[in-house]
Design a protein around this motif. Sequence first.
Motif, PDB file in Angstrom:
ATOM      1  N   HIS A  59       0.955  -1.216  -0.009  1.00 32.53           N
ATOM      2  CA  HIS A  59       0.021   0.069   0.148  1.00 32.53           C
ATOM      3  C   HIS A  59       0.826   1.136   0.016  1.00 32.53           C
ATOM      4  N   ARG A  60       1.901   1.206   0.699  1.00 34.91           N
ATOM      5  CA  ARG A  60       2.738   2.494   0.648  1.00 34.91           C
ATOM      6  C   ARG A  60       3.427   2.662  -0.609  1.00 34.91           C
ATOM      7  N   TYR A  61       4.006   1.443  -1.187  1.00 38.21           N
ATOM      8  CA  TYR A  61       4.696   1.567  -2.307  1.00 38.21           C
ATOM      9  C   TYR A  61       3.689   2.174  -3.359  1.00 38.21           C
ATOM     10  N   LEU A  62       2.615   1.715  -3.510  1.00 34.56           N
ATOM     11  CA  LEU A  62       1.764   2.434  -4.400  1.00 34.56           C
ATOM     12  C   LEU A  62       1.220   3.749  -4.134  1.00 34.56           C
ATOM     13  N   PRO A  73       8.687   2.681 -13.350  1.00 34.84           N
ATOM     14  CA  PRO A  73       8.685   2.073 -11.748  1.00 34.84           C
ATOM     15  C   PRO A  73       9.804   2.930 -10.874  1.00 34.84           C
ATOM     16  N   PRO A  74       9.368   3.226  -9.682  1.00 30.81           N
ATOM     17  CA  PRO A  74      10.178   4.020  -8.974  1.00 30.81           C
ATOM     18  C   PRO A  74      11.561   3.556  -8.704  1.00 30.81           C
ATOM     19  N   ASP A  75      12.550   4.221  -8.531  1.00 29.83           N
ATOM     20  CA  ASP A  75      14.027   3.946  -8.397  1.00 29.83           C
ATOM     21  C   ASP A  75      14.031   3.444  -6.907  1.00 29.83           C
ATOM     22  N   PRO A  76      14.418   2.256  -6.709  1.00 31.60           N
ATOM     23  CA  PRO A  76      14.321   1.728  -5.390  1.00 31.60           C
ATOM     24  C   PRO A  76      15.332   2.598  -4.602  1.00 31.60           C
ATOM     25  N   ALA A  77      16.490   3.035  -5.307  1.00 35.39           N
ATOM     26  CA  ALA A  77      17.559   3.819  -4.494  1.00 35.39           C
ATOM     27  C   ALA A  77      16.910   5.051  -3.495  1.00 35.39           C
ATOM     28  N   GLY A  78      15.878   5.723  -4.508  1.00 35.11           N
ATOM     29  CA  GLY A  78      15.399   6.903  -3.859  1.00 35.11           C
ATOM     30  C   GLY A  78      13.921   6.705  -3.212  1.00 35.11           C
ATOM     31  N   LEU A  79      13.783   5.500  -2.958  1.00 34.28           N
ATOM     32  CA  LEU A  79      12.306   5.040  -2.584  1.00 34.28           C
ATOM     33  C   LEU A  79      12.405   4.781  -0.821  1.00 34.28           C
ATOM     34  N   THR A  80      11.794   5.829  -0.186  1.00 41.32           N
ATOM     35  CA  THR A  80      12.068   5.838   1.380  1.00 41.32           C
ATOM     36  C   THR A  80      10.481   5.429   1.937  1.00 41.32           C
ATOM     37  N   LEU A  81      10.260   4.424   2.192  1.00 44.45           N
ATOM     38  CA  LEU A  81       8.904   4.254   3.015  1.00 44.45           C
ATOM     39  C   LEU A  81       8.983   4.189   4.564  1.00 44.45           C
ATOM     40  N   THR A  82       7.922   4.299   5.255  1.00 46.37           N
ATOM     41  CA  THR A  82       7.762   4.079   6.681  1.00 46.37           C
ATOM     42  C   THR A  82       7.898   2.706   7.026  1.00 46.37           C
ATOM     43  N   GLU A  83       9.046   2.133   7.858  1.00 51.99           N
ATOM     44  CA  GLU A  83       9.095   1.024   8.206  1.00 51.99           C
ATOM     45  C   GLU A  83       7.954   0.333   9.186  1.00 51.99           C
ATOM     46  N   ALA A  84       7.704  -0.590   8.868  1.00 52.84           N
ATOM     47  CA  ALA A  84       6.608  -1.350   9.899  1.00 52.84           C
ATOM     48  C   ALA A  84       7.019  -1.387  11.333  1.00 52.84           C
TER      49      ALA A  84
END
Length: 259
Positions: A59-62, A73-84
């Motif tokens: 859900h956070r990725y989307l 597609p988002p660049d994984p290197a620049g993708l910062t998501l809140t950790e569970a």
Amino acid sequence: MDHLDQLDHAGRLTAFRTEAAAFEKAVRGAFDRGGEVPPVPSCPGWSVTDLVRHLGGVHRYLAHLLRERLTAPPDPAGLTLTEAPDDPDALADWFAQGALELAGLFAELGPDTAVWTWSVEQTSGFWLRMQLIELAVHRWDAESATGTPGTLAPDVAADAVTQTIQVMAPARRGWRQAPPGAGERYRFRRTDGPESWTVLFSGDQVLLVPGVPSPADVEAEGSACDLALFLWGRVPATRLRVTGDAALLPHWFTLVPPV
């Protein structure tokens, strides 16, 4: 009879919110039992915690993809998501917050905003349809961890059958390099509604045959819920009434490998 689409964007959005609340309720119930977090029988190797982390992460990725209107597609290197978080109550809150934000973005963008997807259809509506189905199945998974799971809503389940055949099956065949079809013809027939789906495997193609049902090698009858859950690998063929070449039914998962 061909499948009749019973869900529009607004209907899917309402169902998404309903399923998110039901999923949250199921996982809180699992966490409140005390002791070790229960495993999820339909997701081998996963506990309820793993299931929540997976779905909340998706859900956070989307949400990031939709918020930024990304068409690649988002660049994984620049993708910062809140950790569970680790705490069960906080984890359930974390899931609920992510689902609420994603639903808000679906409502804001509508079904036709151009965004990247892994499929041919490159729209926000694709993601709502996909995530409603995934959320409904994972809600069933979460409920099955502690008792008898509820059913999938009939309109959501029927849509899941269509989406699995038209969207997921071709994708899964490509991802897993499935063998070519040799003309196998399957029919899935609802017992709680008028729809039936006739599917032909021809070489690399998965074809949903329109019009009056033509002969099939094997036919499986069941509720829309049972058909959808079978195609998602959640219930065995014994939940369905099978006629014709019954050996072809498990062969479906060779032609359409699980992910």
